[in-house]
Design an enzyme around this catalytic site. Structure first.
Site, PDB file in Angstrom:
ATOM      1  CG  PHE A 137      33.007  16.245  60.836  1.00 39.60           C
ATOM      2  CD1 PHE A 137      31.773  15.801  60.390  1.00 39.60           C
ATOM      3  CD2 PHE A 137      34.143  15.720  60.230  1.00 39.60           C
ATOM      4  CE1 PHE A 137      31.667  14.878  59.353  1.00 39.60           C
ATOM      5  CE2 PHE A 137      34.054  14.796  59.197  1.00 39.60           C
ATOM      6  CZ  PHE A 137      32.812  14.379  58.749  1.00 39.60           C
ATOM      7  CB  CYS A 139      27.032  21.211  65.717  1.00 40.96           C
ATOM      8  SG  CYS A 139      25.739  22.178  66.486  1.00 40.96           S
ATOM      9  CB  THR A 205      30.854  27.826  68.110  1.00 40.70           C
ATOM     10  OG1 THR A 205      30.158  26.583  68.069  1.00 40.70           O
ATOM     11  CG2 THR A 205      30.228  28.787  67.135  1.00 40.70           C
TER      12      THR A 205
HETATM   13  C1  LIG Z   1      23.434  31.066  65.919  1.00 36.07           C
HETATM   14  C2  LIG Z   1      24.493  30.274  65.248  1.00 36.07           C
HETATM   15  C3  LIG Z   1      24.170  29.112  64.567  1.00 36.07           C
HETATM   16  C4  LIG Z   1      25.153  28.387  63.941  1.00 36.07           C
HETATM   17  N1  LIG Z   1      24.795  27.283  63.250  1.00 36.07           N
HETATM   18  C5  LIG Z   1      25.752  26.596  62.585  1.00 36.07           C
HETATM   19  C6  LIG Z   1      25.413  25.500  61.780  1.00 36.07           C
HETATM   20  O1  LIG Z   1      24.253  25.154  61.639  1.00 36.07           O
HETATM   21  N2  LIG Z   1      26.388  24.847  61.126  1.00 36.07           N
HETATM   22  C7  LIG Z   1      27.707  25.211  61.225  1.00 36.07           C
HETATM   23  O2  LIG Z   1      28.572  24.578  60.616  1.00 36.07           O
HETATM   24  N3  LIG Z   1      28.062  26.252  61.989  1.00 36.07           N
HETATM   25  C8  LIG Z   1      27.115  26.964  62.656  1.00 36.07           C
HETATM   26  N4  LIG Z   1      27.485  28.063  63.382  1.00 36.07           N
HETATM   27  C9  LIG Z   1      28.917  28.431  63.466  1.00 36.07           C
HETATM   28  C10 LIG Z   1      29.291  29.504  62.433  1.00 36.07           C
HETATM   29  O3  LIG Z   1      29.165  28.996  61.143  1.00 36.07           O
HETATM   30  C11 LIG Z   1      30.741  29.939  62.588  1.00 36.07           C
HETATM   31  O4  LIG Z   1      31.599  28.826  62.449  1.00 36.07           O
HETATM   32  C12 LIG Z   1      31.027  30.576  63.924  1.00 36.07           C
HETATM   33  O5  LIG Z   1      29.954  31.389  64.317  1.00 36.07           O
HETATM   34  C13 LIG Z   1      32.307  31.403  63.944  1.00 36.07           C
HETATM   35  O6  LIG Z   1      32.282  32.494  63.082  1.00 36.07           O
HETATM   36  P1  LIG Z   1      31.969  34.010  63.575  1.00 36.07           P
HETATM   37  O7  LIG Z   1      32.954  34.333  64.638  1.00 36.07           O
HETATM   38  O8  LIG Z   1      32.097  34.841  62.348  1.00 36.07           O
HETATM   39  O9  LIG Z   1      30.574  34.009  64.091  1.00 36.07           O
HETATM   40  C14 LIG Z   1      26.494  28.788  64.008  1.00 36.07           C
HETATM   41  C15 LIG Z   1      26.820  29.957  64.693  1.00 36.07           C
HETATM   42  C16 LIG Z   1      25.833  30.706  65.297  1.00 36.07           C
HETATM   43  C17 LIG Z   1      26.198  31.974  66.004  1.00 36.07           C
END
Ligand SMILES: Cc1cc2nc3c(=O)[nH]c(=O)nc-3n(C[C@H](O)[C@H](O)[C@H](O)COP(=O)(O)O)c2cc1C
Ligand code: SF4
Ligand code: SF4
Ligand code: SF4
Lengths: 474, 452
Positions: A137, A139, A205
Site C-alpha cells: 500500500f 508505492c 519509500t
Molecule cells: C528500486 C526499488 C524498487 C522498489 N520496489 C518495491 C516494490 O516493488 N514493492 C515494495 O513494496 N517496495 C519496493 N521498494 C521499497 C523497498 O522495499 C524498501 O521499502 C525501501 O527501499 C526502504 O528500504 P531500504 O532503505 O533498505 O532501501 C523498492 C525500492 C527500490 C529502491
C-alpha cells in the site's frame, strides 16, 4: 556455567524464521534465481518484488545523494512493481519454496482495488507456496495514479477495506506494508489492524526529488529530460523509519508484529529496529549497493553482540528501548549537563568555539592562556588578530628557536575553555568536535528532584493555556 | 595587446630532461581531491592559514573544492597569493601549512593542502578563464621594480590592482627569477612558472628583460617613478677560495639548475661532488643524479644535524641515491685543464666548540664536476657603489633592512622584499614580502598625494 549459544531463529506472526534478515520487496528479489542466491548468502527471507499486472518501466529510474565522498547515502527510484508476468513470478516462487523449504518467501502483492482481484491473487500466491502475503500500500509513484499503492495506503478506509478483503481469503499471515507519505503513520496502521492484518511492515519509500542537474536544469533521475517524484530510501531515511516504528509500537491501536524497513545496512541498524520492537528487518538499498554478501556481517555482528550482552534469542532484547522513548512533556527538566573539553585529546581545531558562538550560547572561550577570563573577545576579533600576524618559513639553521618545534602537542592557547556556568548543555560542541570523547557532557548535580513539564502543569505551576500549546508533534 | 609571444612559448624545451624530472607529487584527480577536501575539518582561525606566510584562507579554498566551486577556490588562493600555483609546488609544506595542520594530532595524516591548492590552480588554467582580478582605475602613479622574481611579481600584482603602473626590470630573458630558473624541475617545471606569470601579465604589468640596472640606472628610475621596489634577490654563489677553482668543471648550483631547466644543459659527467648542504645543494645533487651522473656526493663541513636543508629534502636526496660526506672541507681542486679531483680535509671539533682541520687527514676524491652551493652573497655592493642617495638605505649583514609590515626601507621612496631582505628563504616568503610591500607602497603613495 557457560551461557547458551545465541540463536537468530525466531517467529514472526507465526512464520518460522532462520534469522530476522529479509530482503525487502525490490530489485534484489526480482526473480527466483536471485532469491536462491540470496538464501545461499545467508538471508533468512525474501519479500518478492511486488507482483501484479506487469508494468513498463522508464529509464533511467534511479538517482542518489552522495555525502562527502560516501556514495548513495540516499537512494531514489521511480520504478514500479514487477515487470514480469504474474504466472512467471508464481512459478518461480513455487520453485524456490521447493528448494528452500526453511527459508521465508513472502509474496508482495498489488492489484486494482477490487475484491475479486485481491481474492484471486491471494489464492494464486498461496497456492504457489508463499509463507505469507505483504500488501503493498505504499508505492508512491506510477501505481498511485492507477488507484493503487499509496493511493490506498494514504486513505485509512481503503486500507482497512482491502486488508479485510484479503483476510477473507488468506490462509497465511497478512502483512500490511505502510507508506510514510502521510502525516501520522498510526492512522493507516490502525486501519490495517482494524482490517485484520496479522502484521505490519514499515516503511516504504518517502516521496522525494534527489536533485537537479545544474548544467541542464533537469531533475534526477533523468527520463528524456524530465523527471518525477520518486521514493527515497537508504541510510538517509533510517531516523525517519525508526521514529515511525516507535510510533506504531507505542500505540495500542496500531501495534502488531512488525518488520522494520528503511536504511538498514548493518547489524547495528537492524539491532536498533529490534530494540524498538521489530521482529524482523528488511533490506533493500544496502543489498543493491553492495550485494547479498552484506548479510554475513549482519548475522555475525548481531550474534557477537547478543553473546556479549547475554541475550540468547531475539525476543530477549526485542523492544527493550521502547520504554525509553517518551513524550517530551515526560522528560526530566531538572537534569543538567555541561560540556567538558579534555585538554589531552583536543587537537585545537576550534570548531566547538565557533559553533558555540554562532550556533549555540557563546560560552566557549579562547582565553586559556590569559591571566584572567576574557569573555569579550568574539570570533571576529580573534580572526582579525591572526590576520595581522606575519609569519615566515622556519629554516632550521636560521631559526634556532623554531627547530625544536613539534606539532604533536596542541598549544594551550588553541584549546578552548567552556564557561560551565553558562553552558546550557545543548550538546552542539560535542557533536561538532571531530575527536571522539574529546568533549564529554558531564552531569552537574543540582540537587533537584525529577520534574517534568507534565508535573508542572499538574501542580499548576504553568500559566493556563501554555499546556495546550506544548503538545507533542503528533 | 600586441603580438607578443606568450612567455611559455618563448622557451626551448628539452624533452629528455623534462622526462627525467617528472612530478615529485603527482596531481590529484577529482575522485581523490574531493574526499581529501572533505577530510579537512574547516578549523576556525586555522593553524594552516596562520602558518602560510601569505595567509591563504586554506580551509576556505579547500571547502570550495569540496563543493565543486573550483573557480571560487582559485580566487581565494590568488587573493592571498598571486603565485599560488608555483607555491603549491615549491613550498616546503611540511614545515608550513601541512606542518601546522591539526590532523597531525588526530589521525596523524595532515590534509594534503599543497596538492589541493595545485588542483584548484590547474583547474583555473584548464578552464581558460582569465585571472579573476582586474587592474584598478589608473591613478597615474608608477613604480619601478628591480628584478622579476616572486617578490616583484607579487608586489606588481598588488600595485596593478590598485591602478598603479608597475614596470619590471630583469637581467634575464624571462620573468620569474628563481621560480623560473632556480626551483628543481620535478617540483616546479619552468613552463608552469611561466604560465602563471603569463596570466598575471593580464593585469598590465610592463616587463623589461635583459636589462641590468646599475647605479646610474637606478638613479634615473628613482627620478621617473613615484617609488622603487627592490626585489633583487641574492647575488653570486660564494667561491671556495682554493686553488684550481677556475678550472673547467667547476660550476655552481644555481647555474646547474638554471642550465638544465632552460635546456642548455642536458647531461652531466659520471662523478659529481656538490659542496654545501642547503636546500639548493640538495636540488643540485638530485639534478645531477637525474641528468645521468653515476656517483653524486655532497660534502659538508658539519654534520647532518647542522645542515640547513629540510629533513624531508635530505631524505629525498638519500632516496635518489645521493651520498653524504660529513665533516670535510675542500682545500683544493686538482686538474690540468679540467677538474680531475677535489682535495678534502677531515674536520674535528675542539673543546671550545670550533671546528678545525684534522692533521694528516687530507685525501683526494676523483671527480669530473664540482658544484658549489655554499651560500650566496647579496647585492649589497650594488647599493654601496651607488650615489649618496642609496647610501641612505640601511643594510645589515648585507641584507636590506625593511619594515616587515610595509616593506619600506630606511629611505622612504624605496621598498624591498624577498631574498635581498631576508638572506634567502622560500618563494612563498618572497611573495608575502612583495604583497605586503605592494600594499605598503600604495598606502604610502596615497599619503604622499593627499598631502599635495
Ligand atoms: C528500486 C526499488 C524498487 C522498489 N520496489 C518495491 C516494490 O516493488 N514493492 C515494495 O513494496 N517496495 C519496493 N521498494 C521499497 C523497498 O522495499 C524498501 O521499502 C525501501 O527501499 C526502504 O528500504 P531500504 O532503505 O533498505 O532501501 C523498492 C525500492 C527500490 C529502491
Ligand atoms: S553544550 Fe551547547 S551551550 Fe554548552 S558549551 Fe557546548 S555548544 Fe555551548
Ligand atoms: S572541537 Fe574538539 S578538538 Fe576541536 S578545539 Fe574543540 S575540543 Fe578541541
Ligand atoms: S589545519 Fe588541517 S584540518 Fe584544519 S583547516 Fe587547515 S588543513 Fe583543514
Amino acid at each position: 556455567m557457560s551461557r547458551p549459544k545465541p540463536t537468530l531463529a525466531s517467529t514472526f506472526c507465526g512464520i518460522e524464521c532462520l534469522n530476522p534478515f529479509w530482503l525487502a520487496s525490490a530489485p534484489p528479489t526480482n526473480c527466483g534465481e536471485q532469491v536462491m542466491r540470496a538464501f545461499d548468502a545467508g538471508w533468512g527471507g525474501a519479500v518478492w518484488k511486488t507482483i501484479g499486472e506487469p508494468i513498463t518501466n522508464v529509464s533511467s529510474r534511479y538517482s542518489s545523494i552522495d555525502w562527502e565522498g560516501r556514495r548513495m547515502m540516499g537512494f531514489n527510484n521511480i520504478e514500479l512493481i514487477s515487470d514480469r508476468p504474474i504466472e512467471v513470478n508464481l512459478q518461480e516462487i513455487a520453485e524456490v519454496k521447493r528448494r528452500y523449504p526453511k527459508h521465508v518467501v513472502i509474496a508482495s502483492l498489488m492489484v486494482e482495488s477490487k475484491r475479486e482481484s485481491w481474492h484471486d491473487i491471494v489464492q494464486r500466491a498461496e497456492d504457489a507456496g508463499a509463507d505469507g502475503l505483504e500488501l503493498n500500500f505504499g508505492c508512491p509513484h506510477g501505481m498511485s495514479e492507477r488507484g493503487m499503492g499509496s493511493a490506498v495506503g494514504q486513505v485509512p478506509e481503503y486500507c482497512e477495506q482491502i486488508t479485510g478483503w484479503v483476510k477473507e481469503k488468506a490462509r497465511t499471515p497478512v502483512i500490511v506494508k505502510l507508506t510514510p507519505n502521510i502525516s501520522d503513520i498510526r492512522v493507516p496502521a490502525r486501519a490495517a489492524k482494524r482490517g485484520g492484518a496479522d502484521a505490519l511492515s514499515a516503511i516504504n519509500t518517502i516521496n522525494s526529488i534527489t536533485g537537479i542537474d545544474l548544467d541542464t536544469f533537469q531533475p534526477n533521475p533523468n527520463v528524456d529530460g524530465k523527471s518525477s517524484h520518486g521514493g527515497y530510501c537508504g541510510p538517509a531515511v533510517k531516523p525517519i523509519a525508526l521514529n515511525m516504528v516507535q510510533q506504531i509500537q507505542a500505540d495500542a491501536a496500531s501495534v502488531l508484529p512488525l518488520s522494520g524497513i528503511g536504511g538498514i545496512g548493518s547489524w547495528r541498524d537492524a539491532t536498533e529496529f529490534i530494540l524498538l520492537g521489530c521482529n524482523t528487518v528488511q533490506v533493500c538499498t544496502a543489498a543493491m549497493h553492495y550485494g547479498y554478501r552484506i548479510v554475513e556481517d549482519m548475522q555475525d555482528g548481531l550474534l557477537n553482540w547478543m553473546g556479549e550482552k547475554g541475550f540468547a534469542t531475539i525476543e530477549d532484547f526485542r523492544g527493550l528501548s521502547l520504554p525509553n522513548v517518551l513524550e517530551w512533556k515526560q522528560l526530566n527538566l531538572n537534569y543538567q549537563i555541561v560540556a567538558r573539553i579534555h585538554k589531552d585529546l583536543c587537537i585545537g581545531c576550534q570548531l566547538c568555539y565557533t559553533a558555540c558562538w554562532d550556533g549555540a550560547h557563546q560560552c566557549i572561550h579562547l582565553d586559556r592562556t590569559a591571566a584572567a577570563p576574557d569573555t569579550t573577545r568574539t570570533p571576529g576579533i580573534v580572526e582579525a588578530e591572526s590576520a595581522r600576524r606575519i609569519s615566515t618559513t622556519p629554516i632550521p639553521k636560521l631559526d634556532a628557536e623554531t627547530s625544536g618545534r613539534t606539532n604533536a602537542i596542541t598549544p594551550l592557547e588553541r584549546i578552548p575553555r567552556v564557561d560551565e556556568d553558562h553552558c546550557v548543555g545543548c550538546n552542539l560542541c560535542s557533536l561538532v568536535c571531530p575527536v571522539e570523547n574529546c568533549i564529554t557532557m558531564e552531569r552537574i548535580d543540582k540537587d533537584l528532584p525529577f520534574e517534568s513539564w507534565e508535573e508542572r502543569v499538574a501542580k499548576g505551576l504553568v500559566p493556563t493555556g501554555a499546556s495546550e500549546v506544548m503538545s507533542t508533534n503528533t | 595587446m600586441s603580438e607578443r609571444v606568450p612567455f611559455p612559448l618563448q622557451i626551448v624545451t628539452a624533452p629528455k630532461v623534462a622526462e627525467r624530472f617528472g612530478d615529485l607529487h603527482p596531481p590529484f584527480d577529482r575522485q581523490a581531491a574531493v574526499p581529501e577536501a572533505n577530510r579537512c575539518l574547516y578549523c576556525f582561525d586555522a593553524p594552516c592559514t596562520i602558518a602560510c606566510p601569505t595567509h591563504i584562507d586554506v580551509p576556505g579554498f579547500i571547502k570550495k573544492i569540496a563543493s565543486g566551486n573550483l573557480s571560487g577556490s582559485a580566487r581565494t588562493i590568488l587573493d592571498a597569493n598571486i603565485l599560488g600555483a608555483s607555491c603549491s609546488r615549491a613550498c616546503p609544506v611540511e614545515v608550513l601549512c601541512e606542518g601546522a595542520c591539526v590532523m597531525h594530532r588526530y589521525n596523524k595524516q595532515p590534509i594534503q593542502i599543497a596538492r589541493l591548492q595545485r588542483f584548484a590552480m590547474d583547474a583555473l588554467y584548464e578552464s581558460g578563464a582569465p585571472l579573476p582580478f582586474e587592474p584598478g582605475a589608473e591613478t597615474g602613479l608608477s613604480v619601478a621594480l628591480i628584478g622579476a622574481g616572486p617578490a616583484s611579481l607579487a608586489c606588481a600584482a598588488e600595485l596593478r590592482r590598485r591602478g598603479i603602473r608597475a614596470r619590471l626590470y630583469d637581467a634575464r630573458p624571462l620573468p620569474g627569477g628563481l621560480n623560473t630558473y632556480g626551483v628543481a624541475e620535478y617540483k616546479l617545471p619552468l613552463v608552469e612558472s611561466l604560465r602563471e606569470i603569463e596570466m598575471l601579465s593580464q593585469l598590465g604589468v610592463d616587463f623589461h628583460f635583459e636589462t641590468r640596472i646599475d647605479a646610474s640606472g637606478l638613479a634615473e628610475l628613482e627620478r621617473k617613478h613615484d617609488a622603487v621596489f627592490l626585489g633583487i634577490g641574492l647575488g653570486a654563489i660564494h667561491q671556495l677560495g682554493v686553488s684550481g677553482e677556475a678550472l673547467a668543471g667547476v660550476t655552481n648550483a644555481l647555474d646547474l639548475i638554471a642550465g638544465y631547466k632552460s635546456g642548455s644543459l642536458t647531461t652531466v659527467p659520471e662523478r659529481v661532488v656538490v659542496v654545501g648542504a642547503g636546500n639548493t645543494a640538495i636540488d643540485a645533487a638530485i639534478a645531477a643524479v637525474r641528468l645521468g651522473a653515476a656517483d653524486v656526493r655532497i660534502v659538508y663541513r658539519r654534520g647532518a644535524e647542522q645542515m640547513s636543508a629540510f629533513r624531508f629534502e635530505y631524505e629525498h636526496a638519500k632516496n635518489e641515491g645521493v651520498k653524504f660526506l660529513w665533516h670535510v672541507q675542500p682545500t683544493g681542486v686538482r686538474g690540468d685543464r679540467v677538474v680531475e679531483g677535489i682535495e678534502l680535509t677531515k674536520l674535528e671539533s675542539t673543546e671550545d666548540g670550533s671546528i678545525v682541520p684534522q692533521m694528516g687527514s687530507e685525501f683526494v676524491l676523483e671527480v669530473d664536476l664540482i658544484v658549489l652551493s655554499i651560500g650566496q652573497a647579496t647585492h649589497a655592493a650594488f647599493l654601496f657603489e651607488s650615489s649618496s642617495t642609496f647610501g641612505k638605505i640601511q643594510l645589515e649583514r648585507g641584507r636590506i633592512v625593511i619594515d616587515r609590515a610595509t616593506g619600506q626601507t630606511s629611505y622612504p621612496k624605496f621598498f624591498a622584499g624577498g631574498d635581498c631582505t631576508n638572506g634567502g628563504r622560500e618563494v612563498v616568503d618572497a611573495v608575502a614580502d612583495g604583497k605586503r610591500a605592494g600594499i605598503g607602497i600604495a598606502k604610502w603613495l596615497e599619503v604622499q598625494y593627499v598631502q599635495t
